[in-house]
Design a protein around this motif. Structure first.
Motif, PDB file in Angstrom:
ATOM      1  N   VAL A   1      -8.351  -6.106  36.744  1.00  0.00           N
ATOM      2  CA  VAL A   1      -7.281  -5.110  36.796  1.00  0.00           C
ATOM      3  C   VAL A   1      -7.711  -3.834  36.073  1.00  0.00           C
ATOM      4  O   VAL A   1      -7.485  -2.712  36.547  1.00  0.00           O
ATOM      5  CB  VAL A   1      -5.983  -5.670  36.173  1.00  0.00           C
ATOM      6  N   GLN A   2      -8.378  -3.980  34.922  1.00  0.00           N
ATOM      7  CA  GLN A   2      -8.842  -2.803  34.189  1.00  0.00           C
ATOM      8  C   GLN A   2      -9.890  -2.037  34.987  1.00  0.00           C
ATOM      9  O   GLN A   2      -9.888  -0.803  35.011  1.00  0.00           O
ATOM     10  CB  GLN A   2      -9.408  -3.228  32.830  1.00  0.00           C
ATOM     11  N   ASP A   3     -10.797  -2.763  35.642  1.00  0.00           N
ATOM     12  CA  ASP A   3     -11.793  -2.106  36.496  1.00  0.00           C
ATOM     13  C   ASP A   3     -11.104  -1.355  37.626  1.00  0.00           C
ATOM     14  O   ASP A   3     -11.497  -0.234  37.982  1.00  0.00           O
ATOM     15  CB  ASP A   3     -12.754  -3.137  37.088  1.00  0.00           C
ATOM     16  N   ALA A   4     -10.076  -1.948  38.205  1.00  0.00           N
ATOM     17  CA  ALA A   4      -9.355  -1.313  39.291  1.00  0.00           C
ATOM     18  C   ALA A   4      -8.666  -0.031  38.826  1.00  0.00           C
ATOM     19  O   ALA A   4      -8.588   0.956  39.573  1.00  0.00           O
ATOM     20  CB  ALA A   4      -8.324  -2.277  39.882  1.00  0.00           C
ATOM     21  N   VAL A   5      -8.172  -0.029  37.604  1.00  0.00           N
ATOM     22  CA  VAL A   5      -7.549   1.180  37.065  1.00  0.00           C
ATOM     23  C   VAL A   5      -8.570   2.318  36.987  1.00  0.00           C
ATOM     24  O   VAL A   5      -8.277   3.470  37.333  1.00  0.00           O
ATOM     25  CB  VAL A   5      -6.949   0.896  35.670  1.00  0.00           C
ATOM     26  N   LEU A   6      -9.799   1.994  36.555  1.00  0.00           N
ATOM     27  CA  LEU A   6     -10.825   3.028  36.466  1.00  0.00           C
ATOM     28  C   LEU A   6     -11.247   3.515  37.850  1.00  0.00           C
ATOM     29  O   LEU A   6     -11.551   4.693  38.038  1.00  0.00           O
ATOM     30  CB  LEU A   6     -12.035   2.492  35.694  1.00  0.00           C
ATOM     31  N   VAL A   7     -11.279   2.605  38.829  1.00  0.00           N
ATOM     32  CA  VAL A   7     -11.548   3.037  40.198  1.00  0.00           C
ATOM     33  C   VAL A   7     -10.459   3.988  40.664  1.00  0.00           C
ATOM     34  O   VAL A   7     -10.728   5.019  41.294  1.00  0.00           O
ATOM     35  CB  VAL A   7     -11.650   1.818  41.145  1.00  0.00           C
ATOM     36  N   ALA A   8      -9.206   3.674  40.338  1.00  0.00           N
ATOM     37  CA  ALA A   8      -8.093   4.548  40.726  1.00  0.00           C
ATOM     38  C   ALA A   8      -8.225   5.926  40.088  1.00  0.00           C
ATOM     39  O   ALA A   8      -7.883   6.941  40.715  1.00  0.00           O
ATOM     40  CB  ALA A   8      -6.765   3.900  40.334  1.00  0.00           C
ATOM     41  N   LEU A   9      -8.701   5.978  38.867  1.00  0.00           N
ATOM     42  CA  LEU A   9      -8.900   7.278  38.213  1.00  0.00           C
ATOM     43  C   LEU A   9      -9.835   8.164  39.023  1.00  0.00           C
ATOM     44  O   LEU A   9      -9.633   9.368  39.135  1.00  0.00           O
ATOM     45  CB  LEU A   9      -9.478   7.079  36.811  1.00  0.00           C
ATOM     46  N   ARG A  10     -10.874   7.547  39.589  1.00  0.00           N
ATOM     47  CA  ARG A  10     -11.869   8.318  40.316  1.00  0.00           C
ATOM     48  C   ARG A  10     -11.470   8.591  41.756  1.00  0.00           C
ATOM     49  O   ARG A  10     -11.871   9.593  42.335  1.00  0.00           O
ATOM     50  CB  ARG A  10     -13.219   7.587  40.308  1.00  0.00           C
ATOM     51  N   ARG A  11     -10.677   7.704  42.342  1.00  0.00           N
ATOM     52  CA  ARG A  11     -10.499   7.758  43.793  1.00  0.00           C
ATOM     53  C   ARG A  11      -9.070   7.975  44.235  1.00  0.00           C
ATOM     54  O   ARG A  11      -8.744   7.810  45.404  1.00  0.00           O
ATOM     55  CB  ARG A  11     -11.048   6.456  44.409  1.00  0.00           C
ATOM     56  N   ILE A  12      -8.185   8.357  43.331  1.00  0.00           N
ATOM     57  CA  ILE A  12      -6.792   8.549  43.702  1.00  0.00           C
ATOM     58  C   ILE A  12      -6.658   9.634  44.772  1.00  0.00           C
ATOM     59  O   ILE A  12      -5.741   9.611  45.598  1.00  0.00           O
ATOM     60  CB  ILE A  12      -5.932   8.889  42.457  1.00  0.00           C
ATOM     61  N   GLY A  13      -7.604  10.559  44.790  1.00  0.00           N
ATOM     62  CA  GLY A  13      -7.573  11.615  45.798  1.00  0.00           C
ATOM     63  C   GLY A  13      -7.840  11.116  47.200  1.00  0.00           C
ATOM     64  O   GLY A  13      -7.586  11.822  48.182  1.00  0.00           O
ATOM     65  N   ASP A  14      -8.357   9.871  47.335  1.00  0.00           N
ATOM     66  CA  ASP A  14      -8.640   9.314  48.655  1.00  0.00           C
ATOM     67  C   ASP A  14      -7.370   8.849  49.371  1.00  0.00           C
ATOM     68  O   ASP A  14      -7.391   8.637  50.586  1.00  0.00           O
ATOM     69  CB  ASP A  14      -9.596   8.127  48.549  1.00  0.00           C
ATOM     70  N   VAL A  15      -6.275   8.638  48.637  1.00  0.00           N
ATOM     71  CA  VAL A  15      -5.054   8.090  49.229  1.00  0.00           C
ATOM     72  C   VAL A  15      -4.320   9.197  49.976  1.00  0.00           C
ATOM     73  O   VAL A  15      -3.948  10.214  49.392  1.00  0.00           O
ATOM     74  CB  VAL A  15      -4.148   7.473  48.148  1.00  0.00           C
TER      75      VAL A  15
END
Length: 324
Positions: free
Chosen positions: A52-66
């Protein structure tokens, strides 16, 4: 009757413009669902929490993809699912596939890639607040494209896999605090810095192919630069220069395919082409992991994500400088 505005849509739009509070609220809204996915795949325990923590960091980088606000919850759960599957692959000693790294359009250049990540600047500013010991595994795990598995990171850092896990846990905790502290502060331009590092990588290779790699090392790298293999120091600028010249003379060529750059750390990921008459001369890829001080390289770690036999790599790196 007018429908109420979707709070997820409002938070997503704000997060994509770089508002850290909006992203935090969005993640908190979906944290229970994200954790449920991790528990369903990995069961209770630290691995599920780490996923879950790894996924949060992915979201930090890729939220612009949504692109679809209605799909943000499903997207976050998908990210968790991919992280969990990657952990299962690592447990079977297999190298994670593309789901562990951000998906990149092969036709897009570095500018287009960075433009999709509105959060990039302040995330990098927060990463710069970490100690080098914590910064390196975090950057490799979440920003490189090929050096993402725990065993790979352990080999680059020269520490056991358990130490990598521990440092990543510490780094995530400290990063959360640093993100809050730096979100409203002035910060440097990560886009400009990374674009400059792309130029530096290309120029370095072009200069090397022109027979002047030694001048690059002398001018742009520290006089005390160290070539590392894990935790072992193999040599300095003479060994680095001779190794590059030896490979070029043999017909080996490198091409940068991904660049990650901060003020104190840069990672250049390369595709390698061996000469046709000796296709096994070099592994097909390499990562140049470089510590920086004042813009100069102070330490170079070379790592092959898709290596030849380990004995061959060690033999090449251990060859005395005079023999190169």
């Amino acid at each position: 009757m007018n429908s109420l505005p979707d709070p997820d849509a409002e938070l997503l739009r704000a997060a994509q413009t770089g508002e850290v509070t909006a992203l935090a609220l969005l993640l908190e809204h979906h944290r229970a669902g994200m954790r449920a996915v991790a528990l369903s795949i990995l069961g209770p325990g630290p691995d599920a929490d780490d996923a879950v923590q790894d996924a949060v960091l992915v979201a930090l980088r890729r939220i612009g993809d949504v692109r679809d606000p209605d799909a943000v919850g499903a997207w976050l759960r998908m990210v968790v699912r991919n992280q969990c599957r990657g952990r299962l692959r690592e447990a079977r000693r297999l190298v994670p596939v593309e789901e562990l790294a951000p998906q990149r359009d092969p036709a897009a250049g570095p500018d287009e890639t960075l433009d999709r990540h509105a959060m990039q600047d302040w995330v990098w500013e927060a990463i710069e607040q970490l100690s080098p010991t914590l910064q390196l595994p975090l950057v490799l795990r979440h920003f490189s494209s090929q050096v993402t598995a725990y065993d790979q990171i352990a080999r680059v850092c020269g520490v056991p896999v358990g130490t990598v896990r521990s440092r990543l846990n510490q780094a995530r905790t400290k990063l959360a605090d640093a993100l809050t502290a730096t979100a409203e502060a002035a910060h440097s331009d990560a886009r400009t810095r990374t674009a400059a590092s792309w130029d530096d990588a290309r120029d370095t290779l072009a200069t090397a192919e022109a027979g002047a790699f030694g001048s690059v090392v002398a001018q742009r790298w520290s006089p005390e630069v160290a070539l590392m293999y894990g935790a072992a120091r193999l040599g300095g600028s003479a060994l680095i220069t001779r190794a590059m010249d030896c490979d070029l003379a043999a017909g080996v060529r490198q091409r940068p395919v991904n660049v990650t750059a901060g003020r104190s750390l840069a990672v250049w990921e390369m595709d390698i082409t061996s000469p046709p008459e000796n296709p096994g001369h070099c592994p097909p890829s390499a990562a140049w992991v470089m510590d920086l001080d004042g813009g100069k390289v102070t330490r170079l770690r070379l790592f092959h994500p898709r290596p030849m036999a380990e004995s061959v790599v060690e033999q090449r790196l251990a060859t005395p400088a005079d023999a190169l």
